[in-house]
Structures are given as C-alpha cells and as structure tokens.
Design an enzyme around this catalytic site. Structure first.
Site, PDB file in Angstrom:
ATOM      1  CB  SER A 181      41.800  42.288 -17.281  1.00  0.00           C
ATOM      2  OG  SER A 181      42.477  43.511 -17.229  1.00  0.00           O
ATOM      3  CD1 TRP A 235      44.693  46.467 -13.964  1.00  0.00           C
ATOM      4  CD2 TRP A 235      45.399  48.568 -13.689  1.00  0.00           C
ATOM      5  NE1 TRP A 235      44.211  47.212 -15.002  1.00  0.00           N
ATOM      6  CE2 TRP A 235      44.627  48.511 -14.856  1.00  0.00           C
ATOM      7  CE3 TRP A 235      45.950  49.797 -13.301  1.00  0.00           C
ATOM      8  CZ2 TRP A 235      44.376  49.625 -15.656  1.00  0.00           C
ATOM      9  CZ3 TRP A 235      45.707  50.912 -14.102  1.00  0.00           C
ATOM     10  CH2 TRP A 235      44.926  50.815 -15.263  1.00  0.00           C
ATOM     11  CG  HIS A 272      51.911  45.220 -20.504  1.00  0.00           C
ATOM     12  ND1 HIS A 272      51.771  44.734 -19.236  1.00  0.00           N
ATOM     13  CD2 HIS A 272      50.955  46.175 -20.636  1.00  0.00           C
ATOM     14  CE1 HIS A 272      50.772  45.365 -18.627  1.00  0.00           C
ATOM     15  NE2 HIS A 272      50.259  46.235 -19.472  1.00  0.00           N
ATOM     16  CG  HIS A 303      31.512  29.046 -24.939  1.00  0.00           C
ATOM     17  ND1 HIS A 303      30.800  30.208 -25.122  1.00  0.00           N
ATOM     18  CD2 HIS A 303      32.404  28.976 -25.958  1.00  0.00           C
ATOM     19  CE1 HIS A 303      31.234  30.823 -26.220  1.00  0.00           C
ATOM     20  NE2 HIS A 303      32.212  30.101 -26.740  1.00  0.00           N
ATOM     21  NE  ARG A 329      33.726  22.506 -29.358  1.00  0.00           N
ATOM     22  CZ  ARG A 329      33.218  23.456 -30.154  1.00  0.00           C
ATOM     23  NH1 ARG A 329      33.985  24.139 -30.966  1.00  0.00           N
ATOM     24  NH2 ARG A 329      31.934  23.724 -30.111  1.00  0.00           N
ATOM     25  CG  ASN A 381      34.483  33.618 -26.004  1.00  0.00           C
ATOM     26  OD1 ASN A 381      35.704  33.426 -25.918  1.00  0.00           O
ATOM     27  ND2 ASN A 381      33.874  33.673 -27.158  1.00  0.00           N
ATOM     28  NE  ARG A 419      36.604  31.173 -28.049  1.00  0.00           N
ATOM     29  CZ  ARG A 419      35.542  30.626 -28.630  1.00  0.00           C
ATOM     30  NH1 ARG A 419      35.473  29.321 -28.793  1.00  0.00           N
ATOM     31  NH2 ARG A 419      34.563  31.369 -29.070  1.00  0.00           N
ATOM     32  CD  GLU A 432      53.221  60.216 -23.886  1.00  0.00           C
ATOM     33  OE1 GLU A 432      52.699  60.581 -24.943  1.00  0.00           O
ATOM     34  OE2 GLU A 432      53.235  59.018 -23.515  1.00  0.00           O
TER      35      GLU A 432
HETATM   36  C1  LIG Z   1      49.212  44.735 -12.227  1.00  0.00           C
HETATM   37  C2  LIG Z   1      48.320  44.659 -13.436  1.00  0.00           C
HETATM   38  N1  LIG Z   1      47.402  43.688 -13.509  1.00  0.00           N
HETATM   39  C3  LIG Z   1      46.592  43.563 -14.562  1.00  0.00           C
HETATM   40  C4  LIG Z   1      46.668  44.423 -15.652  1.00  0.00           C
HETATM   41  C5  LIG Z   1      45.725  44.262 -16.789  1.00  0.00           C
HETATM   42  O1  LIG Z   1      46.309  43.861 -17.997  1.00  0.00           O
HETATM   43  P1  LIG Z   1      45.514  44.083 -19.365  1.00  0.00           P
HETATM   44  O2  LIG Z   1      45.610  45.524 -19.693  1.00  0.00           O
HETATM   45  O3  LIG Z   1      46.213  43.216 -20.352  1.00  0.00           O
HETATM   46  O4  LIG Z   1      44.113  43.668 -19.149  1.00  0.00           O
HETATM   47  C6  LIG Z   1      47.608  45.461 -15.622  1.00  0.00           C
HETATM   48  C7  LIG Z   1      47.705  46.397 -16.748  1.00  0.00           C
HETATM   49  O5  LIG Z   1      48.652  47.094 -16.948  1.00  0.00           O
HETATM   50  C8  LIG Z   1      48.449  45.591 -14.486  1.00  0.00           C
HETATM   51  O6  LIG Z   1      49.355  46.577 -14.390  1.00  0.00           O
END
Ligand SMILES: Cc1ncc(COP(=O)(O)O)c(C=O)c1O
Length: 436
Positions: free
Chosen positions: A87, A119, A219, A246, A250, A277, A279, A361
C-alpha cells in the site's frame, strides 16, 4: 572464533533446530486443513532478522539499499525503492506522480483509470491526492481491465492508468502500453498480487513508469510487512526516496546537489519537498535478501497447483468459470479464483460453507467490485460504462489456496471435496457414496 561469533552461531543453530522441528506447513492427511496462506519464511530468514536486531542497526540503511538493488535486478529494472507495505509502495508512486518534482505531474481533478476489480489501496492514494479515480470493468476471461471499456473510458481529463495484474495474471501489456502511448497516459502497475509474473518474458512492473509490489505475509514471498516500487526513471526514483522519508534529501543519490544549493542549512535536515515516513526496516530487507532467491521455485509450485486444479475441475466447467492466463503472460496464482456460472444450482455460500466445514479456507476474489464499497459514497469518482463483470466476480466468485505449500495431497483433497460437494448438491446424495 570470538565470543560474539560463537554466540551468534548458537542462536543460529537454535533457531534452525526450532524451525526444523516446528515449521511444518505441509498438508496432514490425518488432520486436513488447507489455509489460504502459509508462511514462506524458514529459519534462515528468522536468523537474518534476529542477527539484524542484534547488530542494533535496524532502521533503514545498507540492507535496504542492497535489497533494492537485488530486487531491481530481479525485475530487470534500473531502480527500486522499498517501503513498509505494498500500500505504501502504491502511495509513494502516486504521490511522486502528483508531485511538482515530476515533469508534467498530475494535478488535482486529473483522472486516473483504475480497475473495478482491484484493492482499496490501489485506489485510495488517488483520492488522497485529489485525483479522480475512473472505475473500469474487468474482462471476465482474464479478470484484468477490459480493454474495450478501458479505451472508451478515456476522457479529456484522463492522465494515467493504474492497473492491477489480478491474482498474478499479467495484463495484456502490449495493448495497454499502445493505448497509453496513443493517449499520452502514464502507467502505474499495481503488481502487489503478481510478484514474479512476466509478460512476454519481462517482469510485470517494468512496463509502465513504476510498478509496485507487496511483501505482506500472504504474498509470494514475505518480509512480514513490506513493499517495493520499481522504475527505470532515475528522477522519479529520487522523488520517491525523498517523499518516502519526511521530504528530506538525505537518501537521494543526488543529496550533495541539495547540500550545495542550501549551504546554510544543516545537510542532515534539508527538507526539499513534502513527505511521509514510509520507510521499511533493515529487518524487512534482511528477510527479503534471503527470500528473493527462493521466489521462482515457490512460483513453480503455485503454477503446478493451478494446472492440477484446472485439469481436475474441468469436469465441472458446466458450473465453474476459471481465470484464463493471458497469452504471453506467466501467471503466478496469488490464489485460485472460481466464478459460478448462472446455471450452477448452488450459491457461493453453499460451496464455500461446505469447503470451510472441511477446513478449506475460502475468500472473495480480492474484494469484488471496489465501486460497490461504502467508502466511494464520500469521494468524487467516475464510473465508466457498466461494471457487470466485476459485479459477477463479486456476487459469484470465491477463491482458495494456490500457494507454495499446497502439495499433491492438498490438491487432491481440494478437488475431492469439490467433487463430493457437486455430487451431493447436484446429483443427489446417492452418488456421493459412489464418489467417495
Ligand atoms: C492489488 C493489491 N494492491 C495493494 C495491496 C496492498 O498490499 P499490502 O498489504 O502490502 O499493503 C494488495 C494486498 O493484497 C493488493 O492485492
């Protein structure tokens, strides 16, 4: 050997012994369970994490940079910028594209095309940067952006396409890059489900301006949490490095340039842009360094599992629709999605309940059609055309495990469970006895 090394060796041996004894994620025929995900980590990764902690150099540094180089090499790109999640990688890429440091950067109100079948954090960074997501349907065959609907969705304000390689199936990058060229659009690839996937022999993520990957637990490989953005554009890399931490200069390769420009400001704290941030830590990178060489083999197992499912569930194709691998693409099967056809005399709830009762599942295919989620009620967006295929995936789709630890026994158990469900629900109870 000095005392320190002696202690480290002992820690290493203890971790290894612990993992060799207790890390068994294989299928147990006497207690059948098929989880959606299993850990990809072994004692080696855990020792690398502990070793990094013991070194006390845990915040972003040399290991992150080394892993970035290793990952860029793996994807055949020039640069990469690691962050603390997929993300965050998506956020960083959008933030950089909407930043004045980027030539012809996106401005508030500009539109970016996104797939309905995506997502949340594929789309939220757009809204967070005052861009307008334009939501386009998926193709029911490969589950990726519908190419006809995509072209029709392009309007005068459209500046970029942010695609997803859904469930690890590469998009038709020839068609998408041709469209992007024709309409002068940036391309961001959300590869968070597609690590290791290729199109025409080239890694996903290396086609557009930037490609973002996730190392979350579930993943293809994992650094616990973690993400990475790959690109061939040096300036864009520099901007992502600056925005990642930030807004200071640097970590930019050209830090000295800013030091020379602002000699009166302490070189450690020159804020040349806005920033976050995002990181990662050295611990994440240390794990990634060990995981990455294992990736291709882990993917081989996913592909073998998918082949097995496709072959042995084909007898139910009257009721099931399967995702089709894109021509020229290497699909890496984040999971195994199935869509019920209209004539299936049972619901997703019926079959998933049956599977779950037998400890297999299941889950929705990503989260279905993102446009149907409540958050959209609050924010500006445009729905381009009908979203009928994404709606079908949402209403009639489900997915189950296709990961590295699904072995032949697990595959057979899944197929037998589905066979017996069909026997029970469709052909009547008498045939179940015969089938089992
Ligand atoms: C298509 C897609 N984008 C972004 C993400 C987000 O990844 P993360 O969970 O590492 O933030 C996912 C999570 O599975 C995803 O399927």
């Amino acid at each position: 050997m000095d005392k320190k090394q002696e202690l480290l060796n002992k820690i290493h041996d203890n971790i290894k012994e612990y993992c060799d004894t207790y890390f068994d994620f294989s299928f147990q025929t006497n207690n059948p369970v098929v989880r959606l995900h299993e850990p990809t980590t072994s004692g080696d990764e855990i020792f690398a994490a502990v070793d990094t902690m013991l070194s006390t150099f845990t915040t972003m540094g040399k290991k992150v940079r080394a892993f970035e180089n290793q990952y860029a090499q793996y994807t055949g790109t020039k640069h990469s910028v690691m962050s603390n999640s997929g993300s965050s990688a998506n956020l960083l890429a959008v933030a950089a594209l909407a930043n004045p440091f980027t030539r012809d950067y996106l401005k508030p109100g500009d539109e970016v095309i996104v797939p309905a079948l995506s997502w949340s954090t594929t789309i939220w960074p757009l809204i967070q940067h005052n861009l307008v997501p334009v939501i386009v349907d998926c193709d029911i065959n490969d589950f990726n952006l519908d190419l006809d609907k995509l072209e029709k969705a392009i309007g005068p304000k459209t500046r970029a396409i942010k695609l997803v390689h859904v469930y690890g199936n590469p998009c038709n990058m020839d068609a998408i890059m041709a469209l992007a060229k024709k309409h002068n659009l940036f391309v961001i690839e959300d590869c968070c489900e597609a690590m290791g996937a290729t199109y025409d022999g080239k890694s996903v993520g290396s086609f557009g301006l930037v490609g973002n990957f996730s190392f979350f637990f579930s993943h293809h490989i994992s650094t616990m949490e973690g993400g990475i953005s790959v690109t061939n554009d040096f300036d864009f890399t520099e901007t992502m490095r600056i925005l990642r931490a930030h807004g200071w200069s640097r970590e930019a390769d050209e830090h000295q340039k800013y030091v020379n420009m602002y000699p009166d400001i302490d070189p450690r704290f020159i804020f040349i842009n806005v920033g976050y941030n995002l990181r990662p830590t050295e611990v994440n990178a240390a794990m990634g360094q060990i995981q990455l060489p294992k990736l291709d083999k882990l993917i081989d197992n996913r592909r073998e599992t998918a082949d097995f499912y496709l072959k042995h569930l084909a007898k139910h194709s009257e009721f099931f629709h399967f995702q089709k691998e894109t021509p020229k693409g290497k699909h890496v099967w984040f999971g195994f999605p199935v869509i019920l056809k209209d004539n299936a005399p049972f619901s997703v709830k019926d079959i998933t309940t049956y599977m779950q009762q037998r400890h297999i599942e299941t889950r929705p295919v990503i989260a279905g059609n993102m446009a149907r989620h409540p958050a959209f009620k609050m924010y500006e967006h445009r729905i381009a055309g009908d979203l009928s295929s994404a709606d079908t995936v949402m209403k009639k789709g489900f997915a189950f495990a296709c990961h590295h630890a699904v072995d032949q026994h697990a595959r057979e158990y899944v197929v037998q469970t589905i066979d017996s469900f069909i026997a029970e629900f469709v052909h009547g109870r008498s045939k179940i006895t015969a089938a089992v």
